[in-house]
Design an enzyme around this catalytic site. Structure first.
Site, PDB file in Angstrom:
ATOM      1  N   SER A 169      38.338  46.890  49.991  1.00  0.00           N
ATOM      2  CA  SER A 169      38.565  45.662  49.459  1.00  0.00           C
ATOM      3  C   SER A 169      39.895  44.725  50.227  1.00  0.00           C
ATOM      4  O   SER A 169      40.712  45.878  51.445  1.00  0.00           O
ATOM      5  CB  SER A 169      39.912  45.963  48.514  1.00  0.00           C
ATOM      6  OG  SER A 169      39.924  44.767  47.731  1.00  0.00           O
ATOM      7  N   TYR A 185      44.870  51.782  43.369  1.00  0.00           N
ATOM      8  CA  TYR A 185      43.943  50.358  43.650  1.00  0.00           C
ATOM      9  C   TYR A 185      43.854  50.595  45.343  1.00  0.00           C
ATOM     10  O   TYR A 185      43.415  50.597  45.990  1.00  0.00           O
ATOM     11  CB  TYR A 185      43.374  49.527  42.804  1.00  0.00           C
ATOM     12  CG  TYR A 185      42.061  49.124  43.347  1.00  0.00           C
ATOM     13  CD1 TYR A 185      41.142  49.632  43.100  1.00  0.00           C
ATOM     14  CD2 TYR A 185      41.816  47.595  43.956  1.00  0.00           C
ATOM     15  CE1 TYR A 185      39.739  49.048  43.524  1.00  0.00           C
ATOM     16  CE2 TYR A 185      40.880  47.291  44.532  1.00  0.00           C
ATOM     17  CZ  TYR A 185      39.528  48.055  44.237  1.00  0.00           C
ATOM     18  OH  TYR A 185      38.706  47.382  44.726  1.00  0.00           O
ATOM     19  N   SER A 186      45.619  50.035  45.346  1.00  0.00           N
ATOM     20  CA  SER A 186      45.145  49.790  46.648  1.00  0.00           C
ATOM     21  C   SER A 186      45.999  50.734  47.971  1.00  0.00           C
ATOM     22  O   SER A 186      45.203  51.007  48.696  1.00  0.00           O
ATOM     23  CB  SER A 186      46.748  48.707  47.322  1.00  0.00           C
ATOM     24  OG  SER A 186      46.626  48.803  48.396  1.00  0.00           O
ATOM     25  N   ALA A 187      46.322  51.569  46.820  1.00  0.00           N
ATOM     26  CA  ALA A 187      46.850  52.609  48.095  1.00  0.00           C
ATOM     27  C   ALA A 187      45.183  53.910  48.322  1.00  0.00           C
ATOM     28  O   ALA A 187      45.387  54.076  49.387  1.00  0.00           O
ATOM     29  CB  ALA A 187      47.615  54.188  47.010  1.00  0.00           C
ATOM     30  N   THR A 188      44.410  53.648  47.104  1.00  0.00           N
ATOM     31  CA  THR A 188      43.035  54.199  48.106  1.00  0.00           C
ATOM     32  C   THR A 188      42.148  53.361  48.751  1.00  0.00           C
ATOM     33  O   THR A 188      41.538  54.517  49.694  1.00  0.00           O
ATOM     34  CB  THR A 188      41.886  54.175  46.415  1.00  0.00           C
ATOM     35  OG1 THR A 188      41.661  53.527  45.714  1.00  0.00           O
ATOM     36  CG2 THR A 188      43.193  55.151  45.170  1.00  0.00           C
ATOM     37  N   LYS A 189      42.292  52.008  48.875  1.00  0.00           N
ATOM     38  CA  LYS A 189      41.762  51.205  49.776  1.00  0.00           C
ATOM     39  C   LYS A 189      42.317  51.504  50.750  1.00  0.00           C
ATOM     40  O   LYS A 189      41.330  51.255  51.840  1.00  0.00           O
ATOM     41  CB  LYS A 189      41.677  50.280  49.864  1.00  0.00           C
ATOM     42  CG  LYS A 189      40.756  49.603  47.731  1.00  0.00           C
ATOM     43  CD  LYS A 189      39.324  50.487  48.071  1.00  0.00           C
ATOM     44  CE  LYS A 189      38.754  50.146  47.191  1.00  0.00           C
ATOM     45  NZ  LYS A 189      37.594  50.558  46.492  1.00  0.00           N
ATOM     46  N   GLY A 198      37.016  40.457  49.277  1.00  0.00           N
ATOM     47  CA  GLY A 198      37.368  39.954  47.955  1.00  0.00           C
ATOM     48  C   GLY A 198      37.563  39.553  47.191  1.00  0.00           C
ATOM     49  O   GLY A 198      36.783  39.945  46.482  1.00  0.00           O
ATOM     50  N   ILE A 226      35.176  39.505  44.325  1.00  0.00           N
ATOM     51  CA  ILE A 226      33.387  39.596  43.964  1.00  0.00           C
ATOM     52  C   ILE A 226      33.671  39.237  42.755  1.00  0.00           C
ATOM     53  O   ILE A 226      34.006  39.841  41.790  1.00  0.00           O
ATOM     54  CB  ILE A 226      33.664  40.424  44.324  1.00  0.00           C
ATOM     55  CG1 ILE A 226      33.616  40.816  45.929  1.00  0.00           C
ATOM     56  CG2 ILE A 226      31.649  40.363  44.461  1.00  0.00           C
ATOM     57  CD1 ILE A 226      32.887  39.788  46.356  1.00  0.00           C
ATOM     58  N   THR A 273      31.963  39.855  40.129  1.00  0.00           N
ATOM     59  CA  THR A 273      31.626  40.757  38.493  1.00  0.00           C
ATOM     60  C   THR A 273      32.170  41.412  37.721  1.00  0.00           C
ATOM     61  O   THR A 273      33.374  40.495  37.422  1.00  0.00           O
ATOM     62  CB  THR A 273      31.296  42.845  39.323  1.00  0.00           C
ATOM     63  OG1 THR A 273      33.186  43.373  39.786  1.00  0.00           O
ATOM     64  CG2 THR A 273      30.763  42.855  41.036  1.00  0.00           C
TER      65      THR A 273
END
Length: 150
Positions: free
Chosen positions: A31, A44-48, A77, A79, A81
């Site tokens: 992402s 979430y950002s840390a995992t990506k 970016g 999406i 979903t």
């Protein structure tokens, strides 16, 4: 962290011997939040970011060891979903890109054995600008969010 990072590492590790025998490819869906720190996405950002660090390093190792396995990191970016639209509703001033087109970009990038795929394409320029001018980029980034202090 288990779903967005450790599962990728475990699957890639298990698949590497077979992928090497078949000139295979690892395609990792990440992402924009894994390239540019974004508000309200800390975990979430840390995992990506972890995905980017691990798989970009792995790509170097595979190349240096002359192992014929490609690694493609797909930077997506927003999406369209259901889950992404629900999570960002009222928070982000961005239009979502179509999921079928994102899927096609992922497949094409993996098939072409590209190191990175950006979808939509303008994300590549955004990441480059942010890397060159992080302070200005951070100010611009915050303008895309709807936030009122409590």
């Amino acid at each position: 962290f288990q779903v967005n990072f450790l599962s990728y590492v475990a699957l890639a590790t298990a698949a590497l011997p077979t992928l090497e025998k078949n000139r295979g490819a690892l395609v990792v869906v990440s992402s924009l939040t894994g390239k540019i720190p974004t508000p309200f996405t800390t975990s979430y950002s840390a995992t990506k970011f972890a995905l980017d660090g691990f798989f970009s390093s792995l790509r170097h190792e595979l190349i240096m060891q002359k192992r014929n396995v490609s690694v493609t990191l797909c930077i997506l970016g927003l999406i369209d979903t259901d889950s992404a639209l629900e999570y960002t509703r009222g928070k982000v001033h961005l239009s979502a890109s179509p999921a079928p087109e994102a899927a096609l970009a992922i497949v094409r990038g993996g098939a072409a054995r590209l190191p990175e795929v950006f979808y939509p394409r303008w994300l590549r320029q955004l990441c480059c600008l942010w890397a060159l001018f992080p302070s200005s980029g951070n100010q611009v980034l915050r303008t895309f969010y709807n936030y009122s202090a409590p």
